[in-house]
Design a protein around this motif. Structure first.
Motif, PDB file in Angstrom:
ATOM      1  N   GLN A   1      -8.878 -25.435  25.895  1.00  0.00           N
ATOM      2  CA  GLN A   1      -8.159 -25.157  27.136  1.00  0.00           C
ATOM      3  C   GLN A   1      -6.670 -25.409  26.952  1.00  0.00           C
ATOM      4  OE1 GLN A   1      -9.772 -24.414  30.577  1.00  0.00           O
ATOM      5  NE2 GLN A   1      -7.729 -23.520  30.418  1.00  0.00           N
TER       6      GLN A   1
ATOM      7  N   GLU B   1     -14.001 -22.409  18.281  1.00  0.00           N
ATOM      8  CA  GLU B   1     -14.217 -23.042  19.576  1.00  0.00           C
ATOM      9  C   GLU B   1     -13.080 -22.655  20.513  1.00  0.00           C
ATOM     10  OE1 GLU B   1     -15.006 -27.238  19.636  1.00  0.00           O
ATOM     11  OE2 GLU B   1     -15.632 -27.228  17.534  1.00  0.00           O
ATOM     12  N   TYR B   2     -13.371 -22.730  21.820  1.00  0.00           N
ATOM     13  CA  TYR B   2     -12.336 -22.504  22.819  1.00  0.00           C
ATOM     14  C   TYR B   2     -11.697 -23.843  23.191  1.00  0.00           C
ATOM     15  CZ  TYR B   2     -13.272 -17.581  23.754  1.00  0.00           C
ATOM     16  OH  TYR B   2     -13.385 -16.227  23.653  1.00  0.00           O
TER      17      TYR B   2
ATOM     18  N   LEU C   1      -8.875 -19.706  20.946  1.00  0.00           N
ATOM     19  CA  LEU C   1     -10.083 -19.605  20.134  1.00  0.00           C
ATOM     20  C   LEU C   1      -9.690 -19.880  18.684  1.00  0.00           C
ATOM     21  CD1 LEU C   1     -13.103 -18.956  19.981  1.00  0.00           C
ATOM     22  CD2 LEU C   1     -12.499 -16.542  19.709  1.00  0.00           C
TER      23      LEU C   1
ATOM     24  N   LEU D   1     -17.372 -14.344  23.050  1.00  0.00           N
ATOM     25  CA  LEU D   1     -16.053 -14.277  22.427  1.00  0.00           C
ATOM     26  C   LEU D   1     -15.272 -13.043  22.844  1.00  0.00           C
ATOM     27  CD1 LEU D   1     -16.923 -15.415  18.785  1.00  0.00           C
ATOM     28  CD2 LEU D   1     -16.261 -16.804  20.741  1.00  0.00           C
TER      29      LEU D   1
ATOM     30  N   ASP E   1      -6.831 -19.958  27.173  1.00  0.00           N
ATOM     31  CA  ASP E   1      -7.711 -20.589  26.196  1.00  0.00           C
ATOM     32  C   ASP E   1      -7.313 -20.151  24.800  1.00  0.00           C
ATOM     33  OD1 ASP E   1      -9.907 -21.814  28.007  1.00  0.00           O
ATOM     34  OD2 ASP E   1      -9.774 -19.741  28.689  1.00  0.00           O
TER      35      ASP E   1
ATOM     36  N   ARG F   1      -6.574 -16.143  25.026  1.00  0.00           N
ATOM     37  CA  ARG F   1      -6.883 -15.244  26.126  1.00  0.00           C
ATOM     38  C   ARG F   1      -6.341 -15.824  27.436  1.00  0.00           C
ATOM     39  NH1 ARG F   1     -13.467 -16.024  26.994  1.00  0.00           N
ATOM     40  NH2 ARG F   1     -13.406 -18.199  27.694  1.00  0.00           N
TER      41      ARG F   1
ATOM     42  N   CYS G   1      -3.631 -11.502  25.596  1.00  0.00           N
ATOM     43  CA  CYS G   1      -4.794 -11.894  24.788  1.00  0.00           C
ATOM     44  C   CYS G   1      -4.513 -11.584  23.323  1.00  0.00           C
ATOM     45  CB  CYS G   1      -6.058 -11.175  25.252  1.00  0.00           C
ATOM     46  SG  CYS G   1      -6.495 -11.487  26.965  1.00  0.00           S
TER      47      CYS G   1
END
Length: 282
Positions: A122, A119-120, A134, A235, A132, A15, A49
């Protein structure tokens, strides 16, 4: 001592990526590097995204060291995001790092460590943040019984994407149906009648989905679309808005853009009629 593993990279979504094209969008894909192997996700067109929803499997990964060292301090995974161009090489958009959750052959594949949770991570482009990722990563040791002892990959049964494996059930988010409504109002600073609002939202598909809203002269206009979003609001992908200038022959020139990073405060939940009835009667 040689240890043999299988790495599973669950690449679900990214995203707020860097806009690499003049349109204010990108055609992103991810490349995952681990030890001497690398694999790529598919390319998704015109989106910031992307929802890849893709599982990358690295077989026969050979590592050397003590078993407890592998479990406690596994090698780092490098993930790079690129923009695919129609001509020339892909443009670098950013990079992030991750460590996998490790399962040794004598351990059970069960909670709380398995299956791993998304998990995100960076993404960085130089010293600047660039979105980010995911995803989830797991490193599974292959024991004496071979790959037959590895936990099965429980993928969705209603998706047929050929050789592309989706993120398995239990790791991929549970989705619910939402209706996204956008009301465009005339305001100062806009050239009314000449600009349009481009609504781009990538909730659950594998390509960008968009709705064009023509900017009205005097009144407001409302457009709506149905999307599938994760039940976990953390999310939810951001809502990307682009303002473009309409030119001759169907061409568009980007005027500006804005990202609504969180839709949480805009979510409407219908009241619980049963609870209301109980409060009135009880």
């Amino acid at each position: 001592e040689k240890q043999v593993f299988q790495l599973r990279a669950h690449m679900y979504q990214a995203r707020s990526l860097f806009a690499a094209d003049s349109s204010g969008l990108s055609d992103p894909f991810a490349r995952v590097f681990f030890i001497t192997q690398s694999q790529c996700t598919e390319v998704l067109n015109e989106t910031l995204c992307p929802t890849w929803d893709q599982l990358l499997v690295f077989d026969n990964v050979e590592l050397y060291g003590e078993a407890h060292e592998m479990r406690d301090d596994p090698p780092i995974i490098v993930i790079e995001i690129y923009d695919q161009d129609t001509v020339g090489k892909a443009d670098f958009m950013g990079r992030t790092f991750a460590k996998p959750v490790v399962k040794m052959s004598d351990e059970q594949y069960c909670p709380p460590r398995f299956p791993p949770q998304l998990e995100y991570y960076q993404i960085y482009r130089g010293n600047s943040t660039a979105g980010d990722l995911l995803a989830a990563f797991e490193l599974l040791q292959i024991g004496p019984g071979g790959k037959s002892d590895l936990p099965p990959i429980d993928g969705p049964t209603d998706i047929d994407r050929g050789p592309i494996l989706p993120v398995p059930l239990g790791i991929r988010p549970v989705l619910s149906k939402y209706r996204v409504e956008v009301i465009a109002l005339a305001g100062e600073g806009f050239i009314l009648g000449h600009q349009t609002l481009m609504l781009r939202h990538q909730p659950d598909g594998y390509t960008a989905k968009g709705t064009m809203l023509s900017w009205p002269q005097t009144d407001h206009i409302m457009r709506a679309t149905s999307v599938d979003l994760p039940e976990n609001e953390l999310l939810h992908p951001p809502l990307n808005i682009r303002v473009v200038d309409c030119r001759a022959f169907g061409r568009y020139t980007l005027v500006g853009s804005h990202a609504v990073s969180s839709l949480r405060k805009f979510i409407y939940r219908p009241p619980d009629k049963k609870a209301q009835h109980w409060n009135m009667t009880g």
